[in-house]
Enzyme design. Structure first.
Site, PDB file in Angstrom:
ATOM      1  N   ASP B 131       0.829  -1.206   0.000  1.00 45.30           N
ATOM      2  CA  ASP B 131       0.000   0.000   0.000  1.00 45.30           C
ATOM      3  C   ASP B 131       0.862   1.255   0.000  1.00 45.30           C
ATOM      4  OD1 ASP B 131      -2.192  -1.559  -0.041  1.00 45.30           O
ATOM      5  OD2 ASP B 131      -2.693  -1.335   2.097  1.00 45.30           O
ATOM      6  N   CYS B 132       1.974   1.173   0.740  1.00 47.65           N
ATOM      7  CA  CYS B 132       2.835   2.355   0.822  1.00 47.65           C
ATOM      8  C   CYS B 132       3.877   2.421  -0.282  1.00 47.65           C
ATOM      9  CB  CYS B 132       3.475   2.448   2.203  1.00 47.65           C
ATOM     10  SG  CYS B 132       4.137   0.888   2.809  1.00 47.65           S
ATOM     11  N   TYR B 133       4.182   1.251  -0.853  1.00 48.73           N
ATOM     12  CA  TYR B 133       5.150   1.198  -1.968  1.00 48.73           C
ATOM     13  C   TYR B 133       4.497   0.442  -3.130  1.00 48.73           C
ATOM     14  CZ  TYR B 133       8.871   2.583   1.283  1.00 48.73           C
ATOM     15  OH  TYR B 133       9.660   3.236   2.177  1.00 48.73           O
TER      16      TYR B 133
END
Lengths: 137, 396
Positions: B131-133
């Site tokens: 989700d963050c990368y």
């Protein structure tokens, strides 16, 4: 010059010619075949050491005869290249060189190559970690 | 009168241009001519160096974040896998890792050399995406100048001493000590002998954690004891180990390093390794330090080990001095056997000379270790019993 080492390159048509016999009989040379690769019907390569027995034989005449026959003559140095930029002067090629053709200069510690001792065996090519040595035979 | 110098005094002399600095080779000659005590009076600093194959080398690289960002889980540099099991765009490229397309002809060491020589490297990275990368793959070209960070970190360099290698079997052995001909055809050795940093400070009086070193043609530091650091090794006169003993973990900024000082190499049928240029300056604190730095190769020993025995504990064929090894042949049971090094004495000499010039010009000051290496002698003048070796952590 009493003794020399040369590489003879035989074209296919000459591979079966008895060059050694003529060098011995007609020119009085001592012929030592140090390395040979001849496949009848194909080109061949021979590493010869020729000795004129202290001037009794005719070394120059023998080499001219071989050239006249259509055999290309090369020096050892023409068959080996040491890339000076790639060479680390580490010495890893020296120990396995059983012919004693490689050494470190005792003052500068740079690699020295003595073409009068080389037998073009290629052991140095594998031993060189820098990939600096190429030998054609 | 006994000689005593402090780091501060020596650094003041470096700053004022009054320092007397010699290479270890010159120190040996001075010691032979005038004696070590006289050399101790004159000389403030002795430079040492080595340039040999050091497999336990590599670099942490950070590529900077992409847009959208990626958490790289697998990384290749010119098809050489790098370890990516650290943060998003960090990796560790190890010297001996081999290319997936070229095998032993190209490896991590070549990537490091290419980076230092300014060549472009193909970076390939993959990720499952998070989700963050969110990004799942990335491919680009990188250069050393364009990298966010590039830190050479070598877990084990500068082996204090190392066994020489020979082969008693009937077939050729291809090893990291080079090609070993059958039936004791040759002996191979790998230290710079009288120039070797850790042989010239055998009891770690001056080389310790935090010591500034000349690494890869740039600035580096001793980060820690190297892996396999073994101060308990048997020692001869003056506390000089007679086989593999101390080691150093070294760290430095790859961006400061120079072409020619990190050189990739391939040992036939063994694999890829990295020749690392290392220079270490030894401050002549007292006569003991001077005596050790002046010790000639006739008094520095190692063992010739039989690599024909495929064991962790290879049997020793004999003990030999570096003077004998350097002479070109040694006697083993009545047979003359040809010797040759795998580390470059010519380069070691050049590195020691460059470090000497830098110190003489005021461009390299000396550092007192933040903490001695495990097993270090205390400097009370005793030949070390190395009692401290028994206590991990040494004199913290």
């Amino acid at each position: 010059m009493a003794r020399t080492r040369v590489v003879l390159n035989f074209p296919a048509a000459l591979v079966e010619k008895p060059v050694t016999y003529h060098l011995v009989r007609d020119f009085g040379l001592v012929v030592n075949i140090l390395r040979a690769e001849i496949r009848p019907g194909e080109a061949g390569t021979l590493l010869f050491e020729l000795d004129d027995r202290d001037g009794q034989g005719d070394l120059q005449g023998g080499l001219e005869f071989v050239a006249r026959e259509g055999v290309r003559i090369q020096t050892i140095s023409g068959r080996i290249t040491i890339d000076q930029d790639a060479c680390l002067d580490c010495g890893a090629c020296i120990g396995p060189c059983f012919a004693g053709a490689l050494a470190l200069d005792p003052t500068s510690y740079k690699l020295l190559f003595d073409d009068t001792r080389c037998v073009l065996c290629k052991v140095c090519v594998e031993a060189c970690p820098a990939g600096a040595i190429k030998v054609a035979f | 009168m006994a000689v005593h110098r402090t780091y501060e005094e020596i650094n003041d002399k470096i700053k004022s241009g009054k320092v007397v600095v010699v290479t270890a080779e010159e120190m040996v000659a001075m010691g032979m001519r005038d004696g070590a005590a006289a050399a101790a009076k004159k000389v403030d600093v002795v430079t040492t160096a080595t340039f040999g194959p050091m497999c336990s080398s590599g670099a942490f690289l950070n590529f900077g974040h992409t847009e959208p960002p990626i958490r790289m889980t697998r990384v290749w540099l010119n098809d050489v896998p790098a370890y990516a099991g650290i943060a998003a765009v960090d990796c560790y490229i190890g010297a001996t890792e081999e290319s997936e397309t070229q095998g032993q002809r190209y490896g991590g060491a070549h990537v490091l050399q290419d980076l230092v020589e300014g060549r472009t490297i193909r970076l390939r990275a993959t990720s499952p995406g998070t989700d963050c990368y969110p990004r799942r793959s990335h491919e680009t070209e990188v250069t050393l100048a364009g990298l966010r960070d590039a830190t050479l970190f070598n877990p084990r360099n500068c082996y204090q001493n190392y066994g020489a290698a020979a082969n008693t079997t009937d077939s050729v052995l291809y090893t990291y000590m080079g090609t070993l001909l059958p039936r004791l055809g040759n002996v191979s050795y790998s230290t710079s002998g009288q120039l070797s940093p850790m042989l010239k400070d055998p009891t770690y009086r001056t080389i310790g954690i935090g010591t500034r070193v000349y690494l890869g043609g740039g600035e580096g530091y001793v980060a820690w004891e190297g892996t396999q650091h073994n101060p308990e090794q048997e020692r001869s006169a003056g506390g000089v180990p007679v086989g593999g003993a101390g080691t150093l973990a070294l760290i430095g900024d790859l961006k400061t390093m120079k072409p020619g000082y990190l050189r990739a190499a391939t040992f036939h049928r063994y694999g890829v390794t990295l020749y690392v240029a290392i220079g270490v300056a030894i401050p002549v604190l007292d006569e003991d330090v001077a005596a050790a730095a002046a010790r000639p190769e006739t008094e520095l020993y190692t063992a010739i080990l039989d690599y024909g025995v495929p064991s962790r504990n290879r049997p020793a064929l004999r003990r030999v001095s570096y003077a004998e090894l350097r002479s070109g042949s040694v006697d083993i049971d009545g047979t003359e056997v040809r010797t040759s090094p795998v580390s470059s004495y010519r380069m070691a000499r050049r590195i020691a000379a460059e470090l000497k010039d830098m110190i003489a010009a005021g461009g390299f000051s000396l550092t007192r270790p933040v903490r001695p290496l495990r097993g270090a002698a205390t400097g009370t003048g005793d030949v070390p019993g190395l009692a401290a070796a028994a206590a991990p952590g040494g004199a913290i």
